[in-house]
Design a protein around this motif. Sequence first.
Motif, PDB file in Angstrom:
ATOM      1  N   THR A 138      39.100  39.715  81.045  1.00  0.00           N
ATOM      2  CA  THR A 138      37.921  39.955  80.223  1.00  0.00           C
ATOM      3  C   THR A 138      37.147  38.657  80.009  1.00  0.00           C
ATOM      4  O   THR A 138      37.720  37.568  80.011  1.00  0.00           O
ATOM      5  N   THR A 139      35.854  38.825  79.832  1.00  0.00           N
ATOM      6  CA  THR A 139      34.978  37.691  79.563  1.00  0.00           C
ATOM      7  C   THR A 139      34.185  37.982  78.296  1.00  0.00           C
ATOM      8  O   THR A 139      33.750  39.111  78.080  1.00  0.00           O
ATOM      9  N   THR A 140      34.022  36.950  77.493  1.00  0.00           N
ATOM     10  CA  THR A 140      33.192  37.031  76.297  1.00  0.00           C
ATOM     11  C   THR A 140      31.993  36.115  76.491  1.00  0.00           C
ATOM     12  O   THR A 140      32.156  34.955  76.878  1.00  0.00           O
ATOM     13  N   VAL A 141      30.808  36.649  76.251  1.00  0.00           N
ATOM     14  CA  VAL A 141      29.562  35.888  76.313  1.00  0.00           C
ATOM     15  C   VAL A 141      28.969  35.878  74.916  1.00  0.00           C
ATOM     16  O   VAL A 141      28.766  36.928  74.311  1.00  0.00           O
ATOM     17  N   THR A 142      28.705  34.672  74.410  1.00  0.00           N
ATOM     18  CA  THR A 142      28.065  34.528  73.105  1.00  0.00           C
ATOM     19  C   THR A 142      26.867  33.602  73.287  1.00  0.00           C
ATOM     20  O   THR A 142      27.013  32.493  73.806  1.00  0.00           O
TER      21      THR A 142
ATOM     22  N   ASN B  18      22.779  27.888  72.841  1.00  0.00           N
ATOM     23  CA  ASN B  18      24.079  27.550  73.415  1.00  0.00           C
ATOM     24  C   ASN B  18      24.675  28.844  73.937  1.00  0.00           C
ATOM     25  O   ASN B  18      24.715  29.847  73.213  1.00  0.00           O
ATOM     26  N   ILE B  19      25.140  28.783  75.176  1.00  0.00           N
ATOM     27  CA  ILE B  19      25.798  29.949  75.766  1.00  0.00           C
ATOM     28  C   ILE B  19      27.271  29.603  75.889  1.00  0.00           C
ATOM     29  O   ILE B  19      27.632  28.639  76.567  1.00  0.00           O
ATOM     30  N   GLU B  20      28.103  30.364  75.205  1.00  0.00           N
ATOM     31  CA  GLU B  20      29.543  30.151  75.236  1.00  0.00           C
ATOM     32  C   GLU B  20      30.182  31.248  76.066  1.00  0.00           C
ATOM     33  O   GLU B  20      29.964  32.439  75.809  1.00  0.00           O
ATOM     34  N   LEU B  21      30.962  30.836  77.054  1.00  0.00           N
ATOM     35  CA  LEU B  21      31.640  31.765  77.954  1.00  0.00           C
ATOM     36  C   LEU B  21      33.145  31.532  77.848  1.00  0.00           C
ATOM     37  O   LEU B  21      33.597  30.388  77.838  1.00  0.00           O
ATOM     38  N   SER B  22      33.888  32.606  77.757  1.00  0.00           N
ATOM     39  CA  SER B  22      35.343  32.510  77.676  1.00  0.00           C
ATOM     40  C   SER B  22      35.940  33.647  78.496  1.00  0.00           C
ATOM     41  O   SER B  22      35.499  34.797  78.377  1.00  0.00           O
ATOM     42  N   THR B  23      36.929  33.310  79.321  1.00  0.00           N
ATOM     43  CA  THR B  23      37.584  34.334  80.139  1.00  0.00           C
ATOM     44  C   THR B  23      39.086  34.290  79.900  1.00  0.00           C
ATOM     45  O   THR B  23      39.693  33.224  79.899  1.00  0.00           O
ATOM     46  N   GLU B  24      39.658  35.476  79.681  1.00  0.00           N
ATOM     47  CA  GLU B  24      41.083  35.606  79.384  1.00  0.00           C
ATOM     48  C   GLU B  24      41.722  36.673  80.256  1.00  0.00           C
ATOM     49  O   GLU B  24      41.064  37.635  80.656  1.00  0.00           O
ATOM     50  N   VAL B  25      43.009  36.480  80.498  1.00  0.00           N
ATOM     51  CA  VAL B  25      43.822  37.511  81.138  1.00  0.00           C
ATOM     52  C   VAL B  25      44.794  38.015  80.077  1.00  0.00           C
ATOM     53  O   VAL B  25      45.433  37.217  79.391  1.00  0.00           O
ATOM     54  N   GLU B  26      44.879  39.304  79.930  1.00  0.00           N
ATOM     55  CA  GLU B  26      45.878  39.881  79.039  1.00  0.00           C
ATOM     56  C   GLU B  26      46.947  40.532  79.908  1.00  0.00           C
ATOM     57  O   GLU B  26      46.637  41.350  80.777  1.00  0.00           O
ATOM     58  N   TYR B  27      48.179  40.134  79.684  1.00  0.00           N
ATOM     59  CA  TYR B  27      49.309  40.659  80.446  1.00  0.00           C
ATOM     60  C   TYR B  27      50.109  41.627  79.575  1.00  0.00           C
ATOM     61  O   TYR B  27      50.353  41.361  78.399  1.00  0.00           O
TER      62      TYR B  27
ATOM     63  N   GLN C 219      57.267  42.836  81.107  1.00  0.00           N
ATOM     64  CA  GLN C 219      58.643  43.111  80.710  1.00  0.00           C
ATOM     65  C   GLN C 219      59.067  42.289  79.488  1.00  0.00           C
ATOM     66  O   GLN C 219      59.674  42.812  78.568  1.00  0.00           O
ATOM     67  N   TYR C 220      58.736  41.014  79.471  1.00  0.00           N
ATOM     68  CA  TYR C 220      59.208  40.141  78.395  1.00  0.00           C
ATOM     69  C   TYR C 220      58.136  39.799  77.361  1.00  0.00           C
ATOM     70  O   TYR C 220      58.462  39.347  76.273  1.00  0.00           O
ATOM     71  N   GLN C 221      56.875  39.953  77.690  1.00  0.00           N
ATOM     72  CA  GLN C 221      55.764  39.639  76.785  1.00  0.00           C
ATOM     73  C   GLN C 221      54.891  40.891  76.692  1.00  0.00           C
ATOM     74  O   GLN C 221      54.204  41.224  77.641  1.00  0.00           O
ATOM     75  N   LYS C 222      54.898  41.552  75.559  1.00  0.00           N
ATOM     76  CA  LYS C 222      54.188  42.828  75.438  1.00  0.00           C
ATOM     77  C   LYS C 222      52.675  42.679  75.621  1.00  0.00           C
ATOM     78  O   LYS C 222      52.084  43.342  76.446  1.00  0.00           O
ATOM     79  N   ASP C 223      52.040  41.833  74.847  1.00  0.00           N
ATOM     80  CA  ASP C 223      50.590  41.636  74.941  1.00  0.00           C
ATOM     81  C   ASP C 223      50.316  40.136  74.872  1.00  0.00           C
ATOM     82  O   ASP C 223      50.044  39.603  73.801  1.00  0.00           O
ATOM     83  N   MET C 224      50.365  39.490  76.001  1.00  0.00           N
ATOM     84  CA  MET C 224      50.141  38.050  76.031  1.00  0.00           C
ATOM     85  C   MET C 224      48.765  37.767  76.610  1.00  0.00           C
ATOM     86  O   MET C 224      48.391  38.319  77.645  1.00  0.00           O
ATOM     87  N   GLN C 225      47.996  36.920  75.930  1.00  0.00           N
ATOM     88  CA  GLN C 225      46.673  36.544  76.415  1.00  0.00           C
ATOM     89  C   GLN C 225      46.693  35.094  76.861  1.00  0.00           C
ATOM     90  O   GLN C 225      47.225  34.230  76.167  1.00  0.00           O
ATOM     91  N   LEU C 226      46.103  34.858  78.022  1.00  0.00           N
ATOM     92  CA  LEU C 226      46.002  33.524  78.587  1.00  0.00           C
ATOM     93  C   LEU C 226      44.532  33.233  78.838  1.00  0.00           C
ATOM     94  O   LEU C 226      43.873  33.962  79.584  1.00  0.00           O
ATOM     95  N   THR C 227      44.001  32.208  78.188  1.00  0.00           N
ATOM     96  CA  THR C 227      42.616  31.811  78.424  1.00  0.00           C
ATOM     97  C   THR C 227      42.576  30.980  79.690  1.00  0.00           C
ATOM     98  O   THR C 227      43.256  29.959  79.794  1.00  0.00           O
ATOM     99  N   ILE C 228      41.779  31.432  80.667  1.00  0.00           N
ATOM    100  CA  ILE C 228      41.698  30.685  81.924  1.00  0.00           C
ATOM    101  C   ILE C 228      40.436  29.831  82.006  1.00  0.00           C
ATOM    102  O   ILE C 228      40.340  28.974  82.879  1.00  0.00           O
ATOM    103  N   ASP C 229      39.475  30.067  81.108  1.00  0.00           N
ATOM    104  CA  ASP C 229      38.288  29.218  81.105  1.00  0.00           C
ATOM    105  C   ASP C 229      37.535  29.351  79.787  1.00  0.00           C
ATOM    106  O   ASP C 229      37.464  30.436  79.212  1.00  0.00           O
ATOM    107  N   GLU C 230      36.982  28.221  79.358  1.00  0.00           N
ATOM    108  CA  GLU C 230      36.040  28.183  78.243  1.00  0.00           C
ATOM    109  C   GLU C 230      34.927  27.224  78.651  1.00  0.00           C
ATOM    110  O   GLU C 230      35.204  26.071  79.002  1.00  0.00           O
ATOM    111  N   THR C 231      33.709  27.712  78.644  1.00  0.00           N
ATOM    112  CA  THR C 231      32.559  26.920  79.072  1.00  0.00           C
ATOM    113  C   THR C 231      31.457  27.050  78.036  1.00  0.00           C
ATOM    114  O   THR C 231      31.229  28.144  77.512  1.00  0.00           O
TER     115      THR C 231
END
Length: 176
Positions: free
Chosen positions: A51-55, A112-121, A124-136
């Motif tokens: 997912t990506t968030t644009v603000t 200001n344009i803020e962009l953030s992209t995350e992967v939610e996994y 088996q061992y992590q039910k809902d883990m989010q990893l931010t792969i970029d913030e610009t």
Amino acid sequence: MKNALIIALGIITGAIVIGGQSFYHLLTSQNIVNVASGEVRLGEVYDEQLTTTVTIIGDDNETPILTITDATDQIVKDVKQELAQMVVDANKTLSAHEKMRLETAYFDTNVNIELSTEVEYHSQYQKDMQLTIDETELSHHASEQYHFAEAVDMLNTYASKMDTIYHQNDSFIHKT
């Protein structure tokens, strides 16, 4: 005696081959993610969502002009649609010769344009883990006349880049 030794060696070799395959599967199915604090073991990954968030924030730095979070492959469409709606709304107050289009509309204030992209996994061992792969963060001065269409083009490039990075580095579900 010699035949018994050959049979025993064959059984041991077979057990090593079979056991080795199971051990290899155990090692490769751990799916490890590197985070700032170390490594996180996911185990089997059942689902991933990028997912990506644009603000977009104006001069006041308080109320965002626009904030949208969606799947990275849908974010450009959503932002373009929202910017187009902003043009339609602005055109309601303009005379016929002042009307704008998405291609000609621009931000008339510092943004200001803020962009953030995350992967939610979901794994088996992590039910809902989010990893931010970029913030610009990108800043544009009002004098640049930063057009809405330029913002959409930039976001299209960004989303494509994030999708590539995700598939190369952060995806554990390989679709065929």
